[in-house]
Scaffold this motif. Sequence first.
Motif, short mmCIF file in Angstrom:
data_model
loop_
_atom_site.label_atom_id
_atom_site.label_comp_id
_atom_site.label_asym_id
_atom_site.label_seq_id
_atom_site.Cartn_x
_atom_site.Cartn_y
_atom_site.Cartn_z
N VAL A 91 54.20 46.64 38.35
CA VAL A 91 53.34 46.23 39.44
C VAL A 91 52.55 45.01 38.99
O VAL A 91 51.92 45.03 37.93
CB VAL A 91 52.38 47.36 39.87
CG1 VAL A 91 51.47 46.87 41.01
CG2 VAL A 91 53.16 48.59 40.30
N TYR A 92 52.62 43.96 39.79
CA TYR A 92 51.97 42.69 39.45
C TYR A 92 50.68 42.57 40.26
O TYR A 92 50.67 42.77 41.48
CB TYR A 92 52.90 41.53 39.73
CG TYR A 92 53.97 41.37 38.67
CD1 TYR A 92 54.98 42.31 38.55
CD2 TYR A 92 53.95 40.29 37.80
CE1 TYR A 92 55.95 42.18 37.56
CE2 TYR A 92 54.91 40.15 36.80
CZ TYR A 92 55.90 41.10 36.69
OH TYR A 92 56.86 40.96 35.71
N TYR A 93 49.62 42.22 39.55
CA TYR A 93 48.29 42.11 40.16
C TYR A 93 47.73 40.70 39.95
O TYR A 93 47.86 40.14 38.87
CB TYR A 93 47.32 43.08 39.51
CG TYR A 93 47.69 44.53 39.60
CD1 TYR A 93 48.47 45.14 38.63
CD2 TYR A 93 47.24 45.33 40.66
CE1 TYR A 93 48.81 46.48 38.69
CE2 TYR A 93 47.56 46.67 40.74
CZ TYR A 93 48.34 47.23 39.75
OH TYR A 93 48.67 48.56 39.83
N CYS A 94 47.07 40.18 40.95
CA CYS A 94 46.29 38.97 40.74
C CYS A 94 44.83 39.37 40.49
O CYS A 94 44.39 40.44 40.92
CB CYS A 94 46.42 37.99 41.90
SG CYS A 94 46.24 38.69 43.53
N HIS A 95 44.14 38.50 39.80
CA HIS A 95 42.81 38.85 39.27
C HIS A 95 41.94 37.61 39.14
O HIS A 95 42.43 36.52 38.86
CB HIS A 95 43.02 39.49 37.88
CG HIS A 95 41.78 39.56 37.04
ND1 HIS A 95 41.39 38.56 36.18
CD2 HIS A 95 40.86 40.55 36.91
CE1 HIS A 95 40.28 38.90 35.56
NE2 HIS A 95 39.94 40.11 35.98
N THR A 96 40.66 37.81 39.35
CA THR A 96 39.69 36.79 39.04
C THR A 96 38.37 37.46 38.68
O THR A 96 38.25 38.69 38.78
CB THR A 96 39.49 35.82 40.22
OG1 THR A 96 38.75 34.67 39.78
CG2 THR A 96 38.77 36.48 41.38
N VAL A 97 37.43 36.70 38.22
CA VAL A 97 36.11 37.21 37.89
C VAL A 97 35.10 36.48 38.76
O VAL A 97 35.03 35.25 38.76
CB VAL A 97 35.77 37.01 36.40
CG1 VAL A 97 34.35 37.49 36.12
CG2 VAL A 97 36.77 37.77 35.53
N HIS A 98 34.37 37.25 39.52
CA HIS A 98 33.38 36.69 40.46
C HIS A 98 32.03 37.32 40.17
O HIS A 98 31.88 38.54 40.20
CB HIS A 98 33.83 37.00 41.89
CG HIS A 98 32.84 36.59 42.93
ND1 HIS A 98 32.38 35.31 43.08
CD2 HIS A 98 32.22 37.33 43.88
CE1 HIS A 98 31.54 35.25 44.07
NE2 HIS A 98 31.41 36.47 44.59
N ARG A 99 31.06 36.49 39.84
CA ARG A 99 29.69 36.96 39.52
C ARG A 99 29.74 38.03 38.43
O ARG A 99 29.06 39.05 38.52
CB ARG A 99 29.01 37.47 40.78
CG ARG A 99 28.76 36.38 41.80
CD ARG A 99 28.03 36.87 43.03
NE ARG A 99 27.76 35.80 43.97
CZ ARG A 99 27.18 35.96 45.16
NH1 ARG A 99 26.80 37.16 45.53
NH2 ARG A 99 26.98 34.93 45.94
#
Length: 114
Positions: A91-99
């Motif tokens: 399973v492929y996930y996209c990710h980022t970091v916000h605050r």
Amino acid sequence: VQLQACGGGLVQSGGSLRLSCSVSRIMFSHYDIDWYRQAPDRQREWVATITSSFVTNYAESVNGRFTISRDNYADAVHLQMSGLKPEDTGVYYCHTVHRGRAGWGQGTLVTVSS
């Protein structure tokens, strides 16, 4: 932040797939975006990153086969995968970091048959 991944599917070994991740509720162009994957019974692992400055980095296992790109007009990130192998299944996930907090998409399943 909201991230929504799509584009997964079943493909034969050696084939290609293009994953997409739509991102909303943030100033998209300011953020680095990553792709991770999780195979059955394994820990989630980092696959690739594209920075806000369009710098890209790849895990050694996918370098030369996968290409990450971003479209700041569409607020989207893409992962072009070629030369797929059964070990790319997951399973492929996209990710980022916000605050300071991690944001994850819901994941899209990639299955590579041998």
